[in-house]
Enzyme design. Structure first.
Site, mmCIF file in Angstrom:
data_model
loop_
_atom_site.group_PDB
_atom_site.id
_atom_site.type_symbol
_atom_site.label_atom_id
_atom_site.label_comp_id
_atom_site.label_asym_id
_atom_site.label_seq_id
_atom_site.Cartn_x
_atom_site.Cartn_y
_atom_site.Cartn_z
ATOM 1 N N GLU A 1 0.842 -1.222 0.000
ATOM 2 C CA GLU A 1 0.000 0.000 0.000
ATOM 3 C C GLU A 1 0.870 1.263 0.000
ATOM 4 O OE1 GLU A 1 -3.373 0.184 -0.197
ATOM 5 O OE2 GLU A 1 -3.765 -1.961 -0.022
HETATM 6 C C1 FAD Z 1 2.799 -9.926 -0.099
HETATM 7 C C2 FAD Z 1 2.704 -8.819 -1.084
HETATM 8 C C3 FAD Z 1 1.477 -8.501 -1.642
HETATM 9 C C4 FAD Z 1 1.370 -7.474 -2.569
HETATM 10 N N1 FAD Z 1 0.141 -7.214 -3.123
HETATM 11 C C5 FAD Z 1 0.044 -6.292 -4.089
HETATM 12 C C6 FAD Z 1 -1.202 -6.056 -4.756
HETATM 13 O O1 FAD Z 1 -2.197 -6.671 -4.439
HETATM 14 N N2 FAD Z 1 -1.228 -5.139 -5.739
HETATM 15 C C7 FAD Z 1 -0.140 -4.427 -6.099
HETATM 16 O O2 FAD Z 1 -0.215 -3.603 -6.987
HETATM 17 N N3 FAD Z 1 1.053 -4.608 -5.470
HETATM 18 C C8 FAD Z 1 1.166 -5.531 -4.493
HETATM 19 N N4 FAD Z 1 2.399 -5.735 -3.897
HETATM 20 C C9 FAD Z 1 3.536 -4.941 -4.316
HETATM 21 C C10 FAD Z 1 3.902 -3.880 -3.277
HETATM 22 O O3 FAD Z 1 2.971 -2.835 -3.327
HETATM 23 C C11 FAD Z 1 5.342 -3.390 -3.570
HETATM 24 O O4 FAD Z 1 6.217 -4.445 -3.223
HETATM 25 C C12 FAD Z 1 5.664 -2.133 -2.771
HETATM 26 O O5 FAD Z 1 4.913 -1.046 -3.234
HETATM 27 C C13 FAD Z 1 7.152 -1.759 -2.882
HETATM 28 O O6 FAD Z 1 7.582 -1.725 -4.189
HETATM 29 P P1 FAD Z 1 8.880 -2.551 -4.604
HETATM 30 O O7 FAD Z 1 8.749 -3.932 -4.067
HETATM 31 O O8 FAD Z 1 9.055 -2.380 -6.052
HETATM 32 O O9 FAD Z 1 10.052 -1.872 -3.782
HETATM 33 P P2 FAD Z 1 11.002 -0.701 -4.289
HETATM 34 O O10 FAD Z 1 10.171 0.379 -4.924
HETATM 35 O O11 FAD Z 1 12.123 -1.278 -5.050
HETATM 36 O O12 FAD Z 1 11.527 -0.148 -2.897
HETATM 37 C C14 FAD Z 1 12.698 -0.620 -2.233
HETATM 38 C C15 FAD Z 1 13.042 0.355 -1.112
HETATM 39 O O13 FAD Z 1 13.379 1.630 -1.690
HETATM 40 C C16 FAD Z 1 12.528 2.630 -1.179
HETATM 41 N N5 FAD Z 1 12.191 3.575 -2.239
HETATM 42 C C17 FAD Z 1 11.706 3.323 -3.473
HETATM 43 N N6 FAD Z 1 11.498 4.447 -4.141
HETATM 44 C C18 FAD Z 1 11.866 5.458 -3.335
HETATM 45 C C19 FAD Z 1 11.877 6.871 -3.450
HETATM 46 N N7 FAD Z 1 11.441 7.526 -4.537
HETATM 47 N N8 FAD Z 1 12.310 7.604 -2.413
HETATM 48 C C20 FAD Z 1 12.721 6.996 -1.273
HETATM 49 N N9 FAD Z 1 12.732 5.658 -1.086
HETATM 50 C C21 FAD Z 1 12.309 4.904 -2.105
HETATM 51 C C22 FAD Z 1 11.295 1.898 -0.680
HETATM 52 O O14 FAD Z 1 10.620 2.640 0.319
HETATM 53 C C23 FAD Z 1 11.899 0.600 -0.161
HETATM 54 O O15 FAD Z 1 12.377 0.806 1.137
HETATM 55 C C24 FAD Z 1 2.510 -6.756 -2.950
HETATM 56 C C25 FAD Z 1 3.754 -7.058 -2.369
HETATM 57 C C26 FAD Z 1 3.847 -8.082 -1.462
HETATM 58 C C27 FAD Z 1 5.200 -8.378 -0.869
#
Ligand code: FAD
Length: 401
Positions: A211
């Site tokens: 979220e």
């Molecule tokens: C169990 C599970 C269920 C999920 N369910 C859904 C779903 O139903 N629908 C859906 O759409 N998604 C879903 N997701 C995806 C989830 O929303 C993403 O994993 C989450 O938004 C983080 O994105 P990412 O994994 O690409 O991490 P990244 O974006 O790669 O982030 C890695 C780290 O870098 C930080 N970061 C990234 N960008 C920035 C920035 N601009 N400034 C500062 N810090 C930053 C983040 O805060 C984090 O600490 C799910 C994930 C999991 C694990």
């Protein structure tokens, strides 16, 4: 799902299972929430019928953002439910586990943990209930203006998007704090898969990630606030100027009429001034570069979340006292006063870290002085307050505020 029509029109769709070209990957092997299915979805030359468009082409962002707004509020509610269960498990364990010939709930170190868990939970509830009521009222207002049910739902959540982001951050961090301390109270057993608290610990962790990660939500609280200020929807300049003027003036130490809550109300008003002063100075100094100073933005977001919580818990306790009387509201007063006492120091520390990152010389000295003035809290015996809260829960066998 969401995709761009013609390469640039962000749009929502419903894609039915069984649609040609739509497949899913294997079940993910997750750290926690194993009862919830998580798979990757693949769309390869997937043809979606036009009647499956959700809303209007190019307006998918309205649906996406508002799902997120309400999703963030609901995540906080779910986190609170989980946190309450984890706290109850911990109270029960602390009552029954004996060390040195007595229940561990007799130890001050354990009482402190139980009470702090309850305080944060009560505060998260306060901010959640407050925001939910606001959204409900906004929805009714929009319906009365003749908006459709769907528009009212979207509008209500959009109006309080900033609060929803703050709730997501605080709710998920309260849950993580509570399950972590819960494992600690369970000692070695807390690390055993046989005890439910270890499952709560693993299940909790995802809430700070999905979220919108908590980093992104902290950034959003400020981003949305500044955009509203620039768009004329929110007056930040007026109050910020008033705080600057107040800083130049000699503080008024005149005797104020003492009333129940007058000190707490003043503190919350002052915490808001601390934010306005710090954020105002940061925006003035850093201008467009502020986006590159995420550490400062995180500090200001933390000040805002603490203050929003402080005000929410204060207003809730004022209402409880109004209904039940002061004598019957002792535990709630302990919770509120302990939270405010700590919040003042946290706002001070975040403010200092922010200011020291961008200001120097006279400006720095002046803002630091202002921070000290605006985050001054009354002394409080928080040890005794926490003991009263812990003893009450141990007596009742659960969270009971
Ligand atoms: C169990 C599970 C269920 C999920 N369910 C859904 C779903 O139903 N629908 C859906 O759409 N998604 C879903 N997701 C995806 C989830 O929303 C993403 O994993 C989450 O938004 C983080 O994105 P990412 O994994 O690409 O991490 P990244 O974006 O790669 O982030 C890695 C780290 O870098 C930080 N970061 C990234 N960008 C920035 C920035 N601009 N400034 C500062 N810090 C930053 C983040 O805060 C984090 O600490 C799910 C994930 C999991 C694990």
């Amino acid at each position: 799902m969401f995709a761009k029509v013609d390469g640039d029109k962000f749009t929502g769709f419903i894609v039915e299972r069984g649609t040609e070209g739509f497949t899913q990957g294997p079940e993910e092997n997750k750290m926690g929430i194993k009862g919830s299915s998580t798979v990757q979805l693949y769309f390869q030359d997937c043809k979606v019928p036009v009647e499956n468009v959700l809303g209007e082409i190019g307006k998918g962002h309205r649906i996406a953002f508002n799902i997120l707004n309400i999703g963030r509020l609901k995540l906080c509610a779910a986190a609170i439910g989980g946190a309450r269960m984890a706290l109850n498990l911990s109270v029960e364990y602390a009552k029954t586990r004996e060390q040195f010939k007595q229940p561990i709930s007799n130890f001050g170190a354990i009482k402190h943990k139980l009470a702090e868990m309850a305080i944060r939970l009560f505060v998260a509830e306060s901010s959640l209930y407050r925001t939910a009521k606001w959204i409900d009222e906004k929805e009714h207002e929009l319906l009365a203006e003749g908006k459709s049910f769907a528009e009212a739902l979207l509008g209500g959540a959009e109006e309080y998007a900033i609060e929803c982001a703050a709730l997501k951050v605080y709710g998920s961090e309260v849950l993580d704090y509570i399950v972590d301390e819960g494992v600690q109270i369970h000692g070695g057993n807390g690390y055993s898969a046989e005890y439910n608290i270890s499952r709560a610990y693993r299940d909790s962790r995802i809430n700070r990630i999905y979220e919108g990660t908590n980093e992104i939500n902290r950034l959003l609280t400020l981003d949305m606030t500044l955009k509203r200020a620039m768009g004329g929807r929110l007056d930040l300049m007026g109050p910020a100027m008033a705080v600057q003027k107040e800083l130049m003036s000699i503080p008024d130490f005149g005797a104020e009429e003492e009333q129940l809550f007058s000190k707490e109300l003043k503190l919350v008003a002052n915490l808001k001034k601390a934010i306005l002063m710090t954020a105002g100075a940061a925006v003035q100094k850093l201008m467009m570069k502020i986006e590159n100073e995420q550490e400062v933005l995180m500090n200001i977001a933390d000040m805002a979340i603490e203050t929003f919580n402080a005000e929410s818990v204060l207003l809730r306790v004022m209402k409880i006292v109004e209904q039940k009387g002061e004598a019957a509201s002792g535990y709630q007063l302990d919770i509120m006063r302990t939270y405010l006492y700590d919040a003042a120091d946290k706002v001070n520390k975040s403010g200092k870290d922010a200011v020291n990152a961008f200001a120097e010389g006279d400006e720095q000295r002046m803002i630091l002085m202002g921070l000290k003035r605006f985050t001054k809290a009354e002394p409080l015996n928080s040890k005794d307050a926490r003991r009263r809260l812990a003893d009450k829960m141990v007596g009742e066998g659960k969270y009971c505020f």
